[in-house]
Design a protein around this motif. Sequence first.
Motif, PDB file in Angstrom:
ATOM      1  N   GLU A   1      -1.593  -5.741   4.408  1.00  0.00           N
ATOM      2  CA  GLU A   1      -0.261  -5.335   4.655  1.00  0.00           C
ATOM      3  C   GLU A   1       0.749  -6.319   3.628  1.00  0.00           C
ATOM      4  O   GLU A   1       1.491  -6.068   2.921  1.00  0.00           O
TER       5      GLU A   1
ATOM      6  N   GLN B   1       0.340  -5.224   0.200  1.00  0.00           N
ATOM      7  CA  GLN B   1       1.144  -3.949   0.063  1.00  0.00           C
ATOM      8  C   GLN B   1       2.601  -4.387  -0.242  1.00  0.00           C
ATOM      9  O   GLN B   1       3.570  -3.897  -1.015  1.00  0.00           O
ATOM     10  N   GLN B   2       3.141  -5.410   0.548  1.00  0.00           N
ATOM     11  CA  GLN B   2       4.374  -5.775   0.498  1.00  0.00           C
ATOM     12  C   GLN B   2       4.502  -6.575  -0.803  1.00  0.00           C
ATOM     13  O   GLN B   2       5.613  -6.368  -1.544  1.00  0.00           O
TER      14      GLN B   2
ATOM     15  N   GLN C   1       3.091  -5.690  -3.707  1.00  0.00           N
ATOM     16  CA  GLN C   1       3.195  -4.689  -4.564  1.00  0.00           C
ATOM     17  C   GLN C   1       4.476  -4.078  -4.746  1.00  0.00           C
ATOM     18  O   GLN C   1       4.988  -3.915  -5.747  1.00  0.00           O
ATOM     19  N   ASN C   2       4.914  -3.841  -3.583  1.00  0.00           N
ATOM     20  CA  ASN C   2       6.343  -3.473  -3.487  1.00  0.00           C
ATOM     21  C   ASN C   2       7.428  -4.147  -3.986  1.00  0.00           C
ATOM     22  O   ASN C   2       8.484  -3.548  -4.618  1.00  0.00           O
ATOM     23  N   LYS C   3       7.398  -5.657  -3.908  1.00  0.00           N
ATOM     24  CA  LYS C   3       8.289  -6.420  -4.320  1.00  0.00           C
ATOM     25  C   LYS C   3       8.072  -6.768  -5.770  1.00  0.00           C
ATOM     26  O   LYS C   3       9.110  -6.694  -6.815  1.00  0.00           O
TER      27      LYS C   3
ATOM     28  N   VAL D   1      -3.900   0.128  -1.549  1.00  0.00           N
ATOM     29  CA  VAL D   1      -2.496  -0.088  -2.168  1.00  0.00           C
ATOM     30  C   VAL D   1      -2.501   0.650  -3.526  1.00  0.00           C
ATOM     31  O   VAL D   1      -3.161   0.342  -4.478  1.00  0.00           O
TER      32      VAL D   1
ATOM     33  N   CYS E   1      -2.144  -0.676  -8.087  1.00  0.00           N
ATOM     34  CA  CYS E   1      -2.547  -2.010  -8.501  1.00  0.00           C
ATOM     35  C   CYS E   1      -2.828  -2.422  -9.759  1.00  0.00           C
ATOM     36  O   CYS E   1      -3.606  -1.356 -10.633  1.00  0.00           O
TER      37      CYS E   1
END
Length: 178
Positions: free
Chosen positions: A40, A43-44, A46-48, A72, A75
């Motif tokens: 998690e 994933q965060q 990667q999003n930011k 994810v 990447c």
Amino acid sequence: MKIKEIIIVEGKNDTQKLKRYFDCDTIETHGMHLSKKTLEMIQQAQNKRGVIIFTDPDAPGEKIRMKINQHVEGCKNAFIDKKKARTSKKVGIEHATEEDLKESLEHLLTYSENLQPTLSWSEFLELGCTGRADSSQKRRKLEEYLHIGKSNGKTLYKRLNMLQLNQQECLKILEEEE
């Protein structure tokens, strides 16, 4: 050298080594056990900011890489040759030189399930990278030229498609003089 993305590594020694040479942030997987919380967090990240998976060039490192790439999307992946990241007894990112780490981080692959294959399995077989006496030599040549890490035939096939290479481009690399 400032690195925007967060680098995913296996342990604290990898983090210390990278921070010695680069202005970067890392997330440590703490070995092969990737908790739901760590996934998690990745994933965060990667999003930011985006992430770069930079695991050790060994079987556990590849398993970690595969698990993260499956969970994810999008990447970036950095690879280092096992010969460049080892001591007489151990293999790992923390054993690589600054120059080899920098080279690895300059040749990134982005994993995506949504890419259309540019190389069919039959075209890959025609290249001779699997099933022949000299297949491992051909794989090594492509891996070293493209900076994509050591792989078996199936993994090389996936990585060539990640790079969106076709049969002619691969043949050109294989036919170059050493």
